[in-house]
Design a protein around this motif. Structure first.
Motif, PDB file in Angstrom:
ATOM      1  N   LEU A   1       0.834  -1.203   0.000  1.00 54.80           N
ATOM      2  CA  LEU A   1       0.000   0.000   0.000  1.00 54.80           C
ATOM      3  C   LEU A   1       0.870   1.254   0.000  1.00 54.80           C
ATOM      4  N   PRO A   2       0.369   2.330  -0.586  1.00 50.03           N
ATOM      5  CA  PRO A   2       1.137   3.583  -0.579  1.00 50.03           C
ATOM      6  C   PRO A   2       1.234   4.163   0.825  1.00 50.03           C
ATOM      7  N   ALA A   3       2.378   4.739   1.141  1.00 49.44           N
ATOM      8  CA  ALA A   3       2.593   5.334   2.468  1.00 49.44           C
ATOM      9  C   ALA A   3       1.997   6.729   2.480  1.00 49.44           C
ATOM     10  N   ASP A   4       0.726   6.839   2.835  1.00 48.97           N
ATOM     11  CA  ASP A   4       0.052   8.126   2.884  1.00 48.97           C
ATOM     12  C   ASP A   4      -0.725   8.229   4.188  1.00 48.97           C
ATOM     13  N   GLN A   5      -1.439   9.326   4.355  1.00 49.66           N
ATOM     14  CA  GLN A   5      -2.165   9.559   5.600  1.00 49.66           C
ATOM     15  C   GLN A   5      -3.257   8.510   5.822  1.00 49.66           C
ATOM     16  N   ALA A   6      -3.875   8.045   4.749  1.00 46.81           N
ATOM     17  CA  ALA A   6      -4.907   7.011   4.887  1.00 46.81           C
ATOM     18  C   ALA A   6      -4.311   5.731   5.467  1.00 46.81           C
ATOM     19  N   LEU A   7      -3.106   5.379   5.015  1.00 44.29           N
ATOM     20  CA  LEU A   7      -2.446   4.190   5.538  1.00 44.29           C
ATOM     21  C   LEU A   7      -2.099   4.371   7.016  1.00 44.29           C
ATOM     22  N   PHE A   8      -1.574   5.555   7.373  1.00 47.90           N
ATOM     23  CA  PHE A   8      -1.218   5.803   8.769  1.00 47.90           C
ATOM     24  C   PHE A   8      -2.458   5.707   9.670  1.00 47.90           C
ATOM     25  N   ALA A   9      -3.591   6.210   9.181  1.00 45.00           N
ATOM     26  CA  ALA A   9      -4.827   6.140   9.965  1.00 45.00           C
ATOM     27  C   ALA A   9      -5.280   4.686  10.122  1.00 45.00           C
ATOM     28  N   SER A  10      -5.154   3.898   9.055  1.00 44.98           N
ATOM     29  CA  SER A  10      -5.541   2.488   9.126  1.00 44.98           C
ATOM     30  C   SER A  10      -4.656   1.729  10.101  1.00 44.98           C
ATOM     31  N   ILE A  11      -3.364   2.033  10.076  1.00 42.03           N
ATOM     32  CA  ILE A  11      -2.443   1.374  11.013  1.00 42.03           C
ATOM     33  C   ILE A  11      -2.813   1.733  12.449  1.00 42.03           C
ATOM     34  N   GLN A  12      -3.138   2.991  12.696  1.00 46.89           N
ATOM     35  CA  GLN A  12      -3.481   3.400  14.058  1.00 46.89           C
ATOM     36  C   GLN A  12      -4.755   2.711  14.535  1.00 46.89           C
ATOM     37  N   ARG A  13      -5.759   2.641  13.640  1.00 43.64           N
ATOM     38  CA  ARG A  13      -7.006   1.969  14.017  1.00 43.64           C
ATOM     39  C   ARG A  13      -6.760   0.491  14.313  1.00 43.64           C
ATOM     40  N   THR A  14      -5.937  -0.132  13.478  1.00 45.51           N
ATOM     41  CA  THR A  14      -5.651  -1.555  13.687  1.00 45.51           C
ATOM     42  C   THR A  14      -4.878  -1.779  14.981  1.00 45.51           C
ATOM     43  N   LEU A  15      -3.957  -0.874  15.283  1.00 48.80           N
ATOM     44  CA  LEU A  15      -3.230  -0.968  16.552  1.00 48.80           C
ATOM     45  C   LEU A  15      -4.179  -0.856  17.735  1.00 48.80           C
ATOM     46  N   ASP A  16      -5.155   0.034  17.647  1.00 46.58           N
ATOM     47  CA  ASP A  16      -6.138   0.187  18.727  1.00 46.58           C
ATOM     48  C   ASP A  16      -6.955  -1.098  18.884  1.00 46.58           C
ATOM     49  N   HIS A  17      -7.389  -1.647  17.736  1.00 45.74           N
ATOM     50  CA  HIS A  17      -8.165  -2.893  17.789  1.00 45.74           C
ATOM     51  C   HIS A  17      -7.317  -4.026  18.364  1.00 45.74           C
ATOM     52  N   LEU A  18      -6.054  -4.084  17.974  1.00 42.00           N
ATOM     53  CA  LEU A  18      -5.174  -5.134  18.475  1.00 42.00           C
ATOM     54  C   LEU A  18      -4.953  -4.998  19.975  1.00 42.00           C
ATOM     55  N   ALA A  19      -4.808  -3.798  20.450  1.00 44.49           N
ATOM     56  CA  ALA A  19      -4.610  -3.584  21.889  1.00 44.49           C
ATOM     57  C   ALA A  19      -5.829  -4.049  22.672  1.00 44.49           C
ATOM     58  N   ARG A  20      -7.014  -3.696  22.169  1.00 41.33           N
ATOM     59  CA  ARG A  20      -8.235  -4.127  22.856  1.00 41.33           C
ATOM     60  C   ARG A  20      -8.397  -5.652  22.799  1.00 41.33           C
ATOM     61  N   ALA A  21      -8.064  -6.226  21.647  1.00 41.76           N
ATOM     62  CA  ALA A  21      -8.163  -7.680  21.514  1.00 41.76           C
ATOM     63  C   ALA A  21      -7.184  -8.377  22.454  1.00 41.76           C
ATOM     64  N   ALA A  22      -5.995  -7.823  22.595  1.00 39.17           N
ATOM     65  CA  ALA A  22      -5.009  -8.421  23.499  1.00 39.17           C
ATOM     66  C   ALA A  22      -5.461  -8.318  24.956  1.00 39.17           C
ATOM     67  N   ASP A  23      -6.068  -7.182  25.317  1.00 40.83           N
ATOM     68  CA  ASP A  23      -6.577  -7.041  26.681  1.00 40.83           C
ATOM     69  C   ASP A  23      -7.682  -8.070  26.946  1.00 40.83           C
ATOM     70  N   ALA A  24      -8.574  -8.234  25.962  1.00 38.24           N
ATOM     71  CA  ALA A  24      -9.655  -9.215  26.123  1.00 38.24           C
ATOM     72  C   ALA A  24      -9.083 -10.623  26.212  1.00 38.24           C
ATOM     73  N   ARG A  25      -8.065 -10.920  25.396  1.00 41.66           N
ATOM     74  CA  ARG A  25      -7.423 -12.238  25.438  1.00 41.66           C
ATOM     75  C   ARG A  25      -6.786 -12.501  26.793  1.00 41.66           C
ATOM     76  N   ASP A  26      -6.123 -11.495  27.352  1.00 43.06           N
ATOM     77  CA  ASP A  26      -5.479 -11.662  28.659  1.00 43.06           C
ATOM     78  C   ASP A  26      -6.516 -11.950  29.742  1.00 43.06           C
ATOM     79  N   ALA A  27      -7.667 -11.270  29.654  1.00 49.47           N
ATOM     80  CA  ALA A  27      -8.724 -11.509  30.642  1.00 49.47           C
ATOM     81  C   ALA A  27      -9.275 -12.929  30.513  1.00 49.47           C
ATOM     82  N   LYS A  28      -9.502 -13.390  29.272  1.00 51.42           N
ATOM     83  CA  LYS A  28     -10.003 -14.747  29.051  1.00 51.42           C
ATOM     84  C   LYS A  28      -8.971 -15.781  29.487  1.00 51.42           C
ATOM     85  N   GLN A  29      -7.691 -15.467  29.282  1.00 48.49           N
ATOM     86  CA  GLN A  29      -6.646 -16.400  29.686  1.00 48.49           C
ATOM     87  C   GLN A  29      -6.578 -16.520  31.202  1.00 48.49           C
ATOM     88  N   ALA A  30      -6.773 -15.412  31.897  1.00 53.40           N
ATOM     89  CA  ALA A  30      -6.778 -15.456  33.359  1.00 53.40           C
ATOM     90  C   ALA A  30      -7.955 -16.289  33.869  1.00 53.40           C
TER      91      ALA A  30
END
Length: 217
Positions: A65-94
């Motif tokens: 993908l081209p390195a533009d503002q749209a890509l940076f925004a998509s990466i940030q959104r995906t990072l947010d989703h990944l962080a929330r998914a990891a938190d949920a995974r840690d809770a389920k693992q506990a």
């Protein structure tokens, strides 16, 4: 989806997590093992979400993908989703670890008795729901099951004496007394099968449980 607890679970219950799930779906587990199976199922789902967002992030970070503002925004959104998914995974693992620890710390169960193939078939049928009925005319007692497996009253009495099944005697036999597995009965069905002495017949694989393939010599 593999999880960080799979090997510990297999060591604690004596078989793999897929078989644990099949036993759960078949209603063969006692309360602690059923709680563990449910917790592991939730953990696997949460782990799958983490894997999804990690794969998406890897694709976004590639050179496709081209390195533009749209890509940076998509990466940030995906990072947010990944962080929330990891938190949920840690809770389920506990939660799954807590369910597992209760089994690991429990006193060793009494070894279930070795069963004849006819007893295994009877227990599997009873696990799906069974009732003891008395015929209004002949007064003969018979066990009715959804699978139409033949269970004589004598066999039922023997399974009761072995502590494998129990009846709800609050109901009259004329209306049907519910028959259910005890914890010992569930353990007898879910205990890893051991090879018996030469000449003995191994217990049949429960319906819906795929047989283990053997390589030909």
């Amino acid at each position: 989806m593999p999880t960080a607890l799979d090997q510990r679970i297999e060591a604690a219950v004596g078989y793999d997590v897929e078989e644990l799930r099949r036993h759960r779906d078949g209603g063969l587990l006692d309360a602690p093992h059923a709680a563990l199976a449910d917790a592991h199922r939730e953990l696997a789902r949460a782990e799958r979400d983490v894997t999804f967002y990690r794969a998406r992030l890897a694709r976004l970070a590639s050179s496709e993908l081209p390195a533009d503002q749209a890509l940076f925004a998509s990466i940030q959104r995906t990072l947010d989703h990944l962080a929330r998914a990891a938190d949920a995974r840690d809770a389920k693992q506990a939660a799954a670890a807590a369910a597992l620890e209760s089994i690991e710390s429990a006193a060793p169960r009494q070894a279930p008795p070795q069963l004849a193939t006819t007893d295994v078939a009877a227990l599997l049928a009873i696990a799906q729901g069974a009732k003891l009925h008395e015929h209004l005319v002949t007064h003969r007692l018979a066990v009715a099951t959804p699978t139409r497996t033949r269970i004589s009253y004598a066999q039922l009495q023997r399974l009761e004496a072995m502590g494998l099944v129990e009846r709800d005697r609050a109901h009259p036999v004329q209306a049907g007394q519910p028959v259910a597995l005890t914890d010992i009965g569930r353990a007898a069905l879910t205990e890893p099968r051991r090879s018996g002495p030469p000449g003995t017949t191994p217990a049949p694989v429960p319906p819906g449980f795929p047989a283990v393939s053997r390589s030909r010599r």
